[in-house]
Design an enzyme around this catalytic site. Structure first.
Site, short mmCIF file in Angstrom:
data_model
loop_
_atom_site.label_atom_id
_atom_site.label_comp_id
_atom_site.label_asym_id
_atom_site.label_seq_id
_atom_site.Cartn_x
_atom_site.Cartn_y
_atom_site.Cartn_z
N SER A 126 0.84 -1.20 0.00
CA SER A 126 0.00 0.00 0.00
C SER A 126 0.87 1.24 0.00
O SER A 126 1.97 1.25 0.58
CB SER A 126 -0.85 -0.03 1.28
OG SER A 126 -1.45 1.22 1.50
N TYR A 150 -1.85 -1.14 10.97
CA TYR A 150 -2.11 -1.65 9.62
C TYR A 150 -0.92 -1.37 8.72
O TYR A 150 -0.36 -2.28 8.07
CB TYR A 150 -3.39 -1.04 9.02
CG TYR A 150 -3.50 -1.32 7.54
CD1 TYR A 150 -3.76 -2.60 7.07
CD2 TYR A 150 -3.26 -0.31 6.59
CE1 TYR A 150 -3.80 -2.88 5.71
CE2 TYR A 150 -3.30 -0.58 5.24
CZ TYR A 150 -3.57 -1.86 4.80
OH TYR A 150 -3.60 -2.13 3.45
N LYS A 154 2.07 -3.91 6.85
CA LYS A 154 2.48 -3.97 5.43
C LYS A 154 3.98 -3.75 5.32
O LYS A 154 4.67 -4.43 4.55
CB LYS A 154 1.73 -2.90 4.63
CG LYS A 154 0.25 -3.18 4.47
CD LYS A 154 0.01 -4.33 3.52
CE LYS A 154 -1.42 -4.80 3.54
NZ LYS A 154 -1.66 -6.06 2.83
P1 NAD Z 1 -10.91 -7.08 1.32
O1 NAD Z 1 -11.09 -7.06 2.79
O2 NAD Z 1 -12.10 -6.85 0.47
O3 NAD Z 1 -10.21 -8.44 0.87
C1 NAD Z 1 -9.32 -9.16 1.69
C2 NAD Z 1 -9.78 -10.60 1.71
O4 NAD Z 1 -8.90 -11.35 2.54
C3 NAD Z 1 -11.19 -10.78 2.27
O5 NAD Z 1 -11.94 -11.55 1.39
C4 NAD Z 1 -10.98 -11.48 3.61
O6 NAD Z 1 -12.06 -12.33 3.93
C5 NAD Z 1 -9.68 -12.22 3.36
N1 NAD Z 1 -8.88 -12.50 4.57
C6 NAD Z 1 -8.55 -11.66 5.56
N2 NAD Z 1 -7.80 -12.26 6.48
C7 NAD Z 1 -7.63 -13.54 6.05
C8 NAD Z 1 -6.94 -14.68 6.56
N3 NAD Z 1 -6.28 -14.61 7.73
N4 NAD Z 1 -6.98 -15.83 5.86
C9 NAD Z 1 -7.66 -15.91 4.69
N5 NAD Z 1 -8.33 -14.87 4.15
C10 NAD Z 1 -8.31 -13.70 4.83
O7 NAD Z 1 -9.75 -6.01 0.98
P2 NAD Z 1 -9.27 -5.46 -0.42
O8 NAD Z 1 -9.62 -4.02 -0.49
O9 NAD Z 1 -9.67 -6.37 -1.51
O10 NAD Z 1 -7.69 -5.52 -0.18
C11 NAD Z 1 -6.92 -6.63 -0.61
C12 NAD Z 1 -5.49 -6.43 -0.14
O11 NAD Z 1 -4.99 -5.20 -0.65
C13 NAD Z 1 -5.35 -6.34 1.38
O12 NAD Z 1 -4.14 -7.00 1.73
C14 NAD Z 1 -5.22 -4.86 1.63
O13 NAD Z 1 -4.48 -4.57 2.79
C15 NAD Z 1 -4.48 -4.39 0.39
N6 NAD Z 1 -4.73 -2.98 0.07
C16 NAD Z 1 -6.00 -2.52 -0.04
C17 NAD Z 1 -6.23 -1.17 -0.32
C18 NAD Z 1 -7.64 -0.63 -0.38
O14 NAD Z 1 -7.81 0.57 -0.20
N7 NAD Z 1 -8.65 -1.44 -0.65
C19 NAD Z 1 -5.15 -0.32 -0.51
C20 NAD Z 1 -3.86 -0.83 -0.42
C21 NAD Z 1 -3.66 -2.17 -0.12
C1 WQD Z 2 -9.26 9.74 1.15
C2 WQD Z 2 -9.45 11.23 1.43
C3 WQD Z 2 -9.73 11.73 3.77
C4 WQD Z 2 -13.59 9.71 4.25
C5 WQD Z 2 -6.83 4.62 3.22
C6 WQD Z 2 -5.81 3.88 4.04
C7 WQD Z 2 -4.71 3.39 3.16
C8 WQD Z 2 -5.25 2.60 1.98
C9 WQD Z 2 -6.36 3.29 1.28
C10 WQD Z 2 -5.11 0.29 2.45
C11 WQD Z 2 -8.67 11.73 2.66
C12 WQD Z 2 -10.99 12.07 2.99
C13 WQD Z 2 -12.41 10.21 3.74
C14 WQD Z 2 -14.63 10.63 4.62
C15 WQD Z 2 -13.24 12.43 3.91
N1 WQD Z 2 -5.77 1.33 2.38
N2 WQD Z 2 -12.24 11.56 3.58
N3 WQD Z 2 -14.40 11.95 4.43
O1 WQD Z 2 -6.94 7.66 3.99
O2 WQD Z 2 -6.00 7.95 1.63
O3 WQD Z 2 -6.20 5.72 2.58
O4 WQD Z 2 -7.34 3.74 2.22
O5 WQD Z 2 -3.94 0.13 2.29
O6 WQD Z 2 -3.87 2.63 3.97
O7 WQD Z 2 -5.29 4.77 5.01
O8 WQD Z 2 -8.25 6.89 1.92
O9 WQD Z 2 -10.60 6.98 1.23
O10 WQD Z 2 -10.04 6.96 3.69
O11 WQD Z 2 -9.53 9.00 2.35
O12 WQD Z 2 -13.08 13.66 3.77
O13 WQD Z 2 -15.68 10.23 5.10
O14 WQD Z 2 -10.84 11.45 1.73
O15 WQD Z 2 -9.50 12.71 4.76
O16 WQD Z 2 -8.24 13.03 2.36
P1 WQD Z 2 -6.81 7.17 2.61
P2 WQD Z 2 -9.69 7.39 2.32
#
Ligand code: NAD
Ligand code: WQD
Length: 343
Positions: A126, A150, A154
């Site tokens: 991330s 979190y 990562k």
């Molecule tokens: P999500 O929660 O929709 O998907 C994650 C999946 O992993 C889920 O289906 C959950 O049931 C499964 N899971 C969790 N813990 C588990 C375990 N111990 N064993 C087996 N399965 C497990 O999330 P997503 O948005 O699809 O994100 C996928 C990956 O990408 C995650 O690792 C997340 O940290 C990373 N990521 C997401 C974002 C985002 O904003 N969505 C941003 C950056 C990184």
């Molecule tokens: C985006 C912008 C908020 C909600 C998060 C995690 C990051 C990654 C992606 C997994 C910011 C603003 C938000 C609301 C708002 N996940 N906001 N009102 O914080 O960039 O990233 O998700 O890896 O680790 O931290 O994303 O969508 O929460 O926020 O004003 O109700 O929207 O302040 O500027 P963020 P976000």
């Protein structure tokens, strides 16, 4: 078999979209997920979209015995590892749960992979690992630091992968650092389905638009940005999914393994909160009432990617724009106001 892939967390938001992209690219997939943050229905819909049953195993990445069985039964080319927990606020309240799932779980998975000599690994990292960057755009060489469990989980996995690469030069450890994934499949059949009130901006906006939530709180309007609100690099989940296919192809093409290879997946463009709200209304005709609120603890002003490395190494570039992200989010949200829950 070079085309068989284990997709951990494949029932989740990004994983389910990636299953479609993998199928379209000719890969054969096995999904492994404990369904702790997802629903079997997502995979039923993926099956319907690709017109093929999905091989699904319900299990936890910390369950070494079950993973051993699966690796014995299948000859995988590699693993795409989405499984993990992702809510920043929850990670502050439950750090052990986050380190257990995200760090211990990944170690268990890597140990089983090593035992079966499967050494192609695509990891969901991330942009959060960059903390508050000193300059923009962010490239892969920027310093890394995190302030919440979190993000730390990562970063810890990234360090583990770096050490693993040093210890054994047979690994391709491609670490994809996602910026802000949003949007949904163009069919409107699969999308992001948060439990409870969404933490992230796009699902919050779409739940206001559909009438489930009353008003968006905009967290801070005094940041040093174009209009005072936070700027992020929103990336369509379909583009993101394609990035995983391109990363696998890249791993397949290497004559010598690349070791630890971090690659940003973003568009290279930032949008403010208010720009996203305006784009959503323009794309959907839906009004999104909002009010300004205090800054959210831990937020940074601006974050967007340099996506040059992804283009150079993977030939990958985001194709879909903010308008597509809003339209596709809305198609999913309006057709499925309660997500995958059957009402
Ligand atoms: P999500 O929660 O929709 O998907 C994650 C999946 O992993 C889920 O289906 C959950 O049931 C499964 N899971 C969790 N813990 C588990 C375990 N111990 N064993 C087996 N399965 C497990 O999330 P997503 O948005 O699809 O994100 C996928 C990956 O990408 C995650 O690792 C997340 O940290 C990373 N990521 C997401 C974002 C985002 O904003 N969505 C941003 C950056 C990184
Ligand atoms: C985006 C912008 C908020 C909600 C998060 C995690 C990051 C990654 C992606 C997994 C910011 C603003 C938000 C609301 C708002 N996940 N906001 N009102 O914080 O960039 O990233 O998700 O890896 O680790 O931290 O994303 O969508 O929460 O926020 O004003 O109700 O929207 O302040 O500027 P963020 P976000």
């Amino acid at each position: 078999m070079r085309n068989k892939i284990l997709v951990t967390g494949g029932a989740g938001y990004i994983g389910s979209h990636t299953c479609i992209a993998l199928h379209q690219a000719g890969y054969d997939i096995v999904v492994y997920d404990n369904l702790s943050n997802s629903s079997r229905e997502a995979l039923n819909r993926v099956s319907a979209l690709i017109d093929k049953p999905i091989e699904f195993i319900q299990g936890d990445i910390r369950d070494a015995d079950l993973l051993q069985e699966i690796f014995k039964a299948h000859q995988f080319f590699g693993v795409i590892h989405f499984a993990g927990l992702k809510a920043v606020g929850e990670s502050v309240a439950k750090p052990l749960m986050y380190y257990s799932n995200n760090v211990s779980g990944t170690i268990t998975l890597l140990e089983v992979m090593a035992a079966h000599k499967v050494k192609n690994f695509i990891f969901s990292s991330s942009a959060t690992v960059y903390g508050d960057p000193e300059t923009l755009p962010i490239d892969e060489s920027f310093p890394r630091s995190c302030t919440n469990p979190y993000g730390q989980s990562k970063l810890a996995v990234e360090h583990i992968l770096e050490d693993l690469a040093v210890s054994d030069n047979h690994w391709n450890l491609i670490t994809l650092r996602y910026f802000n994934p949003v949007g949904a499949h163009s069919s409107g059949q699969i999308g992001e389905d948060p439990n409870d009130i969404p933490n992230n901006l796009m699902p919050y906006i779409s739940q206001v638009a559909v009438g489930k939530l009353a008003t968006l709180s905009v967290f801070g309007n005094d940041y040093p940005t174009v209009d005072g609100t936070g700027v992020r690099d929103y990336i369509h989940v379909t583009d993101l999914a394609k990035g995983h296919v391109d990363a696998l192809r890249y791993a397949e093409q290497q004559t010598a393994p690349v070791g630890f290879m971090p690659i940003n997946l973003g568009t290279g463009r930032g949008s403010s909160v208010l720009e996203l709200v305006t784009a959503f209304t323009e794309a959907t005709g839906k009004n999104v009432p909002y009010q300004f609120a205090a800054r959210r603890a831990g937020d940074i002003a601006s974050c967007y990617a340099s996506a040059d490395k992804a283009k150079e190494l993977l030939g990958w570039q985001a194709k879909l724009d903010i308008n597509d992200m809003c339209q596709d989010t809305w198609r999913w949200q309006s057709a499925n106001p309660d997500g995958y829950k059957v009402t």
